[in-house]
Write a protein that holds these residues in place. Structure first.
Motif, PDB file in Angstrom:
ATOM      1  N   MET A 197       0.856  -1.355   0.048  1.00 61.87           N
ATOM      2  CA  MET A 197       0.015   0.041  -0.071  1.00 61.87           C
ATOM      3  C   MET A 197       0.935   1.186   0.068  1.00 61.87           C
ATOM      4  O   MET A 197       1.945   1.446   0.938  1.00 61.87           O
ATOM      5  N   SER A 198       0.704   2.113  -1.054  1.00 57.70           N
ATOM      6  CA  SER A 198       1.682   3.250  -1.017  1.00 57.70           C
ATOM      7  C   SER A 198       1.039   4.365  -0.003  1.00 57.70           C
ATOM      8  O   SER A 198       0.004   4.318   0.579  1.00 57.70           O
ATOM      9  N   GLU A 199       1.900   5.528   0.393  1.00 61.64           N
ATOM     10  CA  GLU A 199       1.541   6.285   1.194  1.00 61.64           C
ATOM     11  C   GLU A 199       0.418   7.555   0.702  1.00 61.64           C
ATOM     12  O   GLU A 199      -0.039   7.967   1.466  1.00 61.64           O
ATOM     13  N   THR A 200       0.402   7.153  -0.654  1.00 63.49           N
ATOM     14  CA  THR A 200      -0.746   8.085  -1.137  1.00 63.49           C
ATOM     15  C   THR A 200      -2.275   7.410  -1.383  1.00 63.49           C
ATOM     16  O   THR A 200      -2.970   8.018  -1.819  1.00 63.49           O
ATOM     17  N   SER A 201      -2.264   6.164  -0.958  1.00 60.04           N
ATOM     18  CA  SER A 201      -3.390   5.525  -0.968  1.00 60.04           C
ATOM     19  C   SER A 201      -4.595   6.151   0.000  1.00 60.04           C
ATOM     20  O   SER A 201      -4.175   6.651   1.060  1.00 60.04           O
ATOM     21  N   PRO A 202      -5.668   5.977  -0.156  1.00 56.83           N
ATOM     22  CA  PRO A 202      -6.847   6.587   0.694  1.00 56.83           C
ATOM     23  C   PRO A 202      -6.749   5.914   2.071  1.00 56.83           C
ATOM     24  O   PRO A 202      -6.809   6.833   3.182  1.00 56.83           O
ATOM     25  N   ILE A 203      -6.258   4.817   2.308  1.00 54.75           N
ATOM     26  CA  ILE A 203      -6.340   4.155   3.484  1.00 54.75           C
ATOM     27  C   ILE A 203      -5.088   4.418   4.159  1.00 54.75           C
ATOM     28  O   ILE A 203      -5.233   4.971   5.559  1.00 54.75           O
ATOM     29  N   ALA A 204      -3.872   4.737   3.543  1.00 53.46           N
ATOM     30  CA  ALA A 204      -2.844   5.346   4.246  1.00 53.46           C
ATOM     31  C   ALA A 204      -3.001   6.831   4.725  1.00 53.46           C
ATOM     32  O   ALA A 204      -2.439   7.262   5.616  1.00 53.46           O
ATOM     33  N   GLN A 205      -3.792   7.395   4.084  1.00 53.45           N
ATOM     34  CA  GLN A 205      -3.966   8.815   4.369  1.00 53.45           C
ATOM     35  C   GLN A 205      -5.140   9.274   5.445  1.00 53.45           C
ATOM     36  O   GLN A 205      -5.460  10.442   6.040  1.00 53.45           O
ATOM     37  N   SER A 206      -6.072   8.048   5.586  1.00 53.48           N
ATOM     38  CA  SER A 206      -7.041   7.900   6.607  1.00 53.48           C
ATOM     39  C   SER A 206      -6.727   8.298   8.075  1.00 53.48           C
ATOM     40  O   SER A 206      -5.880   8.166   8.369  1.00 53.48           O
ATOM     41  N   ALA A 207      -7.687   8.594   8.633  1.00 57.45           N
ATOM     42  CA  ALA A 207      -7.406   9.127  10.229  1.00 57.45           C
ATOM     43  C   ALA A 207      -7.157   7.860  10.967  1.00 57.45           C
ATOM     44  O   ALA A 207      -6.245   7.913  12.032  1.00 57.45           O
ATOM     45  N   LYS A 208      -7.436   6.724  10.661  1.00 58.86           N
ATOM     46  CA  LYS A 208      -7.050   5.374  11.269  1.00 58.86           C
ATOM     47  C   LYS A 208      -7.314   5.502  12.757  1.00 58.86           C
ATOM     48  O   LYS A 208      -6.539   5.580  13.834  1.00 58.86           O
ATOM     49  N   VAL A 209      -8.768   5.526  13.072  1.00 58.89           N
ATOM     50  CA  VAL A 209      -9.168   5.556  14.523  1.00 58.89           C
ATOM     51  C   VAL A 209      -9.129   4.203  15.226  1.00 58.89           C
ATOM     52  O   VAL A 209      -9.323   3.349  14.609  1.00 58.89           O
ATOM     53  N   GLU A 210      -8.237   4.345  16.208  1.00 61.39           N
ATOM     54  CA  GLU A 210      -8.105   2.856  16.886  1.00 61.39           C
ATOM     55  C   GLU A 210      -9.121   2.811  17.902  1.00 61.39           C
ATOM     56  O   GLU A 210      -9.264   3.479  18.812  1.00 61.39           O
ATOM     57  N   LEU A 211      -9.897   1.723  17.841  1.00 68.58           N
ATOM     58  CA  LEU A 211     -10.750   1.302  18.700  1.00 68.58           C
ATOM     59  C   LEU A 211     -10.886  -0.227  19.324  1.00 68.58           C
ATOM     60  O   LEU A 211      -9.877  -0.772  18.768  1.00 68.58           O
ATOM     61  N   TRP A 212     -11.570  -0.411  20.218  1.00 69.87           N
ATOM     62  CA  TRP A 212     -11.581  -1.830  20.879  1.00 69.87           C
ATOM     63  C   TRP A 212     -12.824  -2.616  21.044  1.00 69.87           C
ATOM     64  O   TRP A 212     -13.824  -1.725  21.469  1.00 69.87           O
ATOM     65  N   ILE A 213     -13.086  -3.560  20.100  1.00 69.58           N
ATOM     66  CA  ILE A 213     -14.404  -4.437  20.280  1.00 69.58           C
ATOM     67  C   ILE A 213     -14.274  -5.272  21.369  1.00 69.58           C
ATOM     68  O   ILE A 213     -13.231  -6.135  21.420  1.00 69.58           O
ATOM     69  N   VAL A 214     -15.311  -5.072  22.229  1.00 69.61           N
ATOM     70  CA  VAL A 214     -15.493  -6.358  23.130  1.00 69.61           C
ATOM     71  C   VAL A 214     -16.850  -6.980  22.603  1.00 69.61           C
ATOM     72  O   VAL A 214     -17.935  -6.584  22.273  1.00 69.61           O
ATOM     73  N   GLN A 215     -16.560  -8.494  22.301  1.00 68.97           N
ATOM     74  CA  GLN A 215     -17.609  -9.385  22.058  1.00 68.97           C
ATOM     75  C   GLN A 215     -17.906 -10.115  23.247  1.00 68.97           C
ATOM     76  O   GLN A 215     -17.201 -10.817  23.707  1.00 68.97           O
ATOM     77  N   TRP A 216     -19.177 -10.025  23.816  1.00 70.00           N
ATOM     78  CA  TRP A 216     -19.605 -10.447  24.758  1.00 70.00           C
ATOM     79  C   TRP A 216     -20.438 -11.877  24.481  1.00 70.00           C
ATOM     80  O   TRP A 216     -21.006 -11.892  23.494  1.00 70.00           O
ATOM     81  N   THR A 217     -19.985 -12.926  25.345  1.00 73.97           N
ATOM     82  CA  THR A 217     -20.811 -14.206  25.114  1.00 73.97           C
ATOM     83  C   THR A 217     -21.316 -14.616  26.488  1.00 73.97           C
ATOM     84  O   THR A 217     -20.556 -14.693  27.609  1.00 73.97           O
TER      85      THR A 217
END
Length: 121
Positions: free
Chosen positions: A1-21
């Motif tokens: 993935m190049s540094e000019t790709s939309p993903i490389a330029q996106s905000a990339k918000v880090e979140l944590w998913i909790v899946q409850w069982t």
């Protein structure tokens, strides 16, 4: 993935998913749900919950499972908050934590579903 790709330029918000069982029948969870909801609402007010709610079986019945997306700094914090949830602390639910990088989507207002309030940001 190049540094000019939309993903490389996106905000990339880090979140944590909790899946409850659930470890018990959903009927057994019902009496503890108000305490669980109070806990999640406290986290929401502290701006640590991106979203949370029940998961359902394909046919639609409540299976006692759920998903919570946390806005916290680390896996350790996500695990500590999940372990402190009243349903987990009582052994009524287990959880799995996964890191999620949000790269697509948009939002312009903050909506708190629990008390029907919104904030335009």
């Amino acid at each position: 993935m190049s540094e000019t790709s939309p993903i490389a330029q996106s905000a990339k918000v880090e979140l944590w998913i909790v899946q409850w069982t659930s470890t018990v029948a959903s009927e057994q969870l019902r009496e503890s749900i108000p305490e669980h909801l109070g806990y999640i609402l406290d986290l929401e007010r502290a701006n640590k919950v991106f979203g949370s709610g029940p998961l359902f079986a394909p046919e639609g019945p409540d299976v006692g499972a759920g998903l919570t997306i946390l806005r916290v700094a680390s896996r350790e914090e996500a695990e500590a908050l999940a372990a402190a949830d009243p349903l987990a602390a009582a052994g009524l639910r287990t959880f799995e934590i996964r890191r999620w990088i949000l790269v697509e989507g948009s939002m312009g207002i903050k909506v708190r579903f629990s008390d029907s309030t919104f904030i335009v940001e």
